[in-house]
Design an enzyme around this catalytic site. Structure first.
Site, mmCIF file in Angstrom:
data_model
loop_
_atom_site.group_PDB
_atom_site.id
_atom_site.type_symbol
_atom_site.label_atom_id
_atom_site.label_comp_id
_atom_site.label_asym_id
_atom_site.label_seq_id
_atom_site.Cartn_x
_atom_site.Cartn_y
_atom_site.Cartn_z
ATOM 1 N N THR A 123 0.727 -1.463 0.664
ATOM 2 C CA THR A 123 0.027 -0.087 0.003
ATOM 3 C C THR A 123 0.885 1.114 0.091
ATOM 4 O O THR A 123 2.204 1.522 0.447
ATOM 5 C CB THR A 123 -0.298 -0.005 1.727
ATOM 6 O OG1 THR A 123 -1.698 1.266 1.353
ATOM 7 C CG2 THR A 123 -0.476 0.357 2.907
ATOM 8 N N PRO B 64 -0.811 6.171 3.981
ATOM 9 C CA PRO B 64 -0.008 6.325 5.418
ATOM 10 C C PRO B 64 -0.233 6.115 5.791
ATOM 11 O O PRO B 64 -0.268 5.635 7.131
ATOM 12 C CB PRO B 64 0.871 8.113 5.050
ATOM 13 C CG PRO B 64 -0.341 8.444 3.578
ATOM 14 C CD PRO B 64 -1.172 7.523 2.825
ATOM 15 N N GLY B 65 -2.315 6.531 6.470
ATOM 16 C CA GLY B 65 -2.885 6.053 7.394
ATOM 17 C C GLY B 65 -2.458 3.969 7.956
ATOM 18 O O GLY B 65 -2.704 3.832 8.911
ATOM 19 N N GLU C 215 -3.444 -1.623 -10.773
ATOM 20 C CA GLU C 215 -4.076 -0.507 -11.073
ATOM 21 C C GLU C 215 -5.697 -1.800 -10.452
ATOM 22 O O GLU C 215 -5.403 -3.355 -10.552
ATOM 23 C CB GLU C 215 -5.263 -1.083 -12.601
ATOM 24 C CG GLU C 215 -6.147 0.379 -13.094
ATOM 25 C CD GLU C 215 -6.320 0.577 -14.080
ATOM 26 O OE1 GLU C 215 -7.464 0.408 -14.545
ATOM 27 O OE2 GLU C 215 -5.585 -0.061 -15.247
ATOM 28 N N ASP D 187 -7.714 -4.448 0.832
ATOM 29 C CA ASP D 187 -8.736 -3.553 0.281
ATOM 30 C C ASP D 187 -9.691 -3.484 1.356
ATOM 31 O O ASP D 187 -10.479 -4.170 1.822
ATOM 32 C CB ASP D 187 -9.000 -3.678 -1.289
ATOM 33 C CG ASP D 187 -9.793 -2.816 -2.144
ATOM 34 O OD1 ASP D 187 -8.948 -2.351 -1.465
ATOM 35 O OD2 ASP D 187 -10.583 -2.939 -2.307
ATOM 36 N N TYR E 291 -13.460 8.639 5.970
ATOM 37 C CA TYR E 291 -14.901 8.527 7.212
ATOM 38 C C TYR E 291 -15.008 8.158 8.620
ATOM 39 O O TYR E 291 -16.327 8.004 8.856
ATOM 40 C CB TYR E 291 -15.699 7.028 5.828
ATOM 41 C CG TYR E 291 -16.001 6.955 4.523
ATOM 42 C CD1 TYR E 291 -15.882 8.203 3.956
ATOM 43 C CD2 TYR E 291 -14.765 6.234 4.068
ATOM 44 C CE1 TYR E 291 -16.330 8.599 2.306
ATOM 45 C CE2 TYR E 291 -14.838 6.972 2.426
ATOM 46 C CZ TYR E 291 -15.570 7.142 1.408
ATOM 47 O OH TYR E 291 -16.137 7.876 0.689
ATOM 48 N N HIS F 187 -12.695 -3.584 11.125
ATOM 49 C CA HIS F 187 -12.448 -4.445 10.038
ATOM 50 C C HIS F 187 -10.617 -4.692 9.579
ATOM 51 O O HIS F 187 -10.627 -6.007 9.761
ATOM 52 C CB HIS F 187 -12.743 -3.244 8.831
ATOM 53 C CG HIS F 187 -12.454 -2.370 8.585
ATOM 54 N ND1 HIS F 187 -12.174 -1.058 9.419
ATOM 55 C CD2 HIS F 187 -12.132 -1.693 7.113
ATOM 56 C CE1 HIS F 187 -11.872 -0.111 8.993
ATOM 57 N NE2 HIS F 187 -11.576 -0.095 7.518
ATOM 58 N N ARG F 188 -9.798 -4.228 9.722
ATOM 59 C CA ARG F 188 -8.579 -4.380 9.471
ATOM 60 C C ARG F 188 -7.480 -5.175 10.346
ATOM 61 O O ARG F 188 -6.807 -5.475 10.333
ATOM 62 C CB ARG F 188 -8.469 -2.733 9.117
ATOM 63 C CG ARG F 188 -6.488 -3.046 8.564
ATOM 64 C CD ARG F 188 -6.678 -1.852 7.699
ATOM 65 N NE ARG F 188 -6.712 -0.585 7.821
ATOM 66 C CZ ARG F 188 -7.892 0.310 7.488
ATOM 67 N NH1 ARG F 188 -8.492 -0.357 6.245
ATOM 68 N NH2 ARG F 188 -7.879 1.133 8.552
HETATM 69 P P1 IMP Z 1 -8.243 1.249 -0.720
HETATM 70 O O1 IMP Z 1 -7.082 2.058 -0.493
HETATM 71 O O2 IMP Z 1 -8.106 0.723 -1.882
HETATM 72 O O3 IMP Z 1 -8.220 0.301 0.834
HETATM 73 O O4 IMP Z 1 -9.161 2.268 0.132
HETATM 74 C C1 IMP Z 1 -10.485 2.449 1.192
HETATM 75 C C2 IMP Z 1 -10.826 3.711 1.721
HETATM 76 O O5 IMP Z 1 -11.995 3.226 2.152
HETATM 77 C C3 IMP Z 1 -10.328 4.715 2.205
HETATM 78 O O6 IMP Z 1 -9.545 5.742 1.200
HETATM 79 C C4 IMP Z 1 -11.056 4.906 3.072
HETATM 80 O O7 IMP Z 1 -12.310 6.155 1.724
HETATM 81 C C5 IMP Z 1 -12.290 4.073 3.690
HETATM 82 N N1 IMP Z 1 -11.710 3.147 4.688
HETATM 83 C C6 IMP Z 1 -11.201 2.038 4.841
HETATM 84 N N2 IMP Z 1 -10.806 1.483 5.665
HETATM 85 C C7 IMP Z 1 -11.154 3.386 6.668
HETATM 86 C C8 IMP Z 1 -10.877 3.437 8.059
HETATM 87 O O8 IMP Z 1 -10.527 2.802 8.815
HETATM 88 N N3 IMP Z 1 -11.607 4.422 8.496
HETATM 89 C C9 IMP Z 1 -11.800 5.437 7.612
HETATM 90 N N4 IMP Z 1 -11.857 5.138 6.510
HETATM 91 C C10 IMP Z 1 -12.044 4.188 5.540
#
Ligand code: IMP
Length: 195
Positions: free
Chosen positions: A7, A10-11, A37, A66, A150, A176-177
């Site tokens: 990934t 950064p979060g 992609e 994801d 969110y 969830h993560r």
């Molecule tokens: P990914 O990087 O394609 O997995 O996209 C994940 C997106 O889902 C993030 O950019 C957030 O908008 C949202 N998201 C996933 N997990 C969280 C969370 O723990 N808190 C807030 N938003 C989340």
């Protein structure tokens, strides 16, 4: 055990690194120029695309996730499009959701954060997949300063707090993560993990 974390978010890097360290797993970044992609139609398909790509390029085991937000009243949106639900910033995307949910009463605002995770080897073997959900609801306003995405509109069940109002440590316990990561870590520490 060294594993690539596929990934650039950064979060996510911060959350995963906090969870990995006590388990003796060293997470290494994926190459800056690798940006596979996300063409899958499910969270799991997208996690597999990212883990396969990172493992192949680095010749090391790679884990990818994801994730996103599914809202019942919006037929599961933003779902796999969570990160790019509309142009602009995380704040713009939160405001779009709050507008779309304006007419939805308390009690019908259920939502879940979803996280699919995949661990792949350079030869294309899929060692482990998992998908976990964190149930809550969508608030009427943004509240809290922690987290990302969110979090400020995700109200925790049974508490008067959003996921942006709790510490990173508590979020890792509930999220969830966090749930998906613990399943992955159990696997990485098990005899089935051969590399
Ligand atoms: P990914 O990087 O394609 O997995 O996209 C994940 C997106 O889902 C993030 O950019 C957030 O908008 C949202 N998201 C996933 N997990 C969280 C969370 O723990 N808190 C807030 N938003 C989340």
């Amino acid at each position: 055990m060294k594993v690539i974390l596929a990934t650039h978010n950064p979060g996510k890097i911060r959350e995963f690194s906090q969870m990995a360290e006590p388990c003796g797993i060293e997470l290494l970044p994926m190459p800056d120029d690798l940006d596979p992609e996300e063409t899958g139609s499910t969270f799991l398909e997208n996690a597999l695309i990212k883990a396969h790509a990172a493992a192949k390029v680095t010749n090391m085991p790679a884990v990818a996730d994801d994730s996103g937000l599914e809202i019942e009243a919006l037929s599961g949106r933003p779902g796999i499009r969570s990160a790019r639900y509309c142009e602009g910033t995380d704040k713009d995307r939160r405001e779009k959701i709050l507008e779309e949910m304006a007419g939805v009463p308390e009690g019908k605002r259920q939502a879940a954060f979803v996280c699919a995770m995949a661990l792949c080897l350079p030869d294309g073997t899929v060692l482990k997949t998992t998908e976990e959900r964190w149930h809550g609801s969508i608030g009427f306003v943004s509240r809290g300063e922690n987290g990302f995405g969110y979090d400020p509109i995700f109200e925790l069940d049974g508490r008067n707090q959003t996921s942006a109002m709790i510490t990173n440590e508590e979020k890792n316990t509930l999220s969830h993560r966090g749930q998906a990561w613990r399943k992955m870590v159990d696997f990485i520490g098990s005899p089935e993990m051969k590399f």
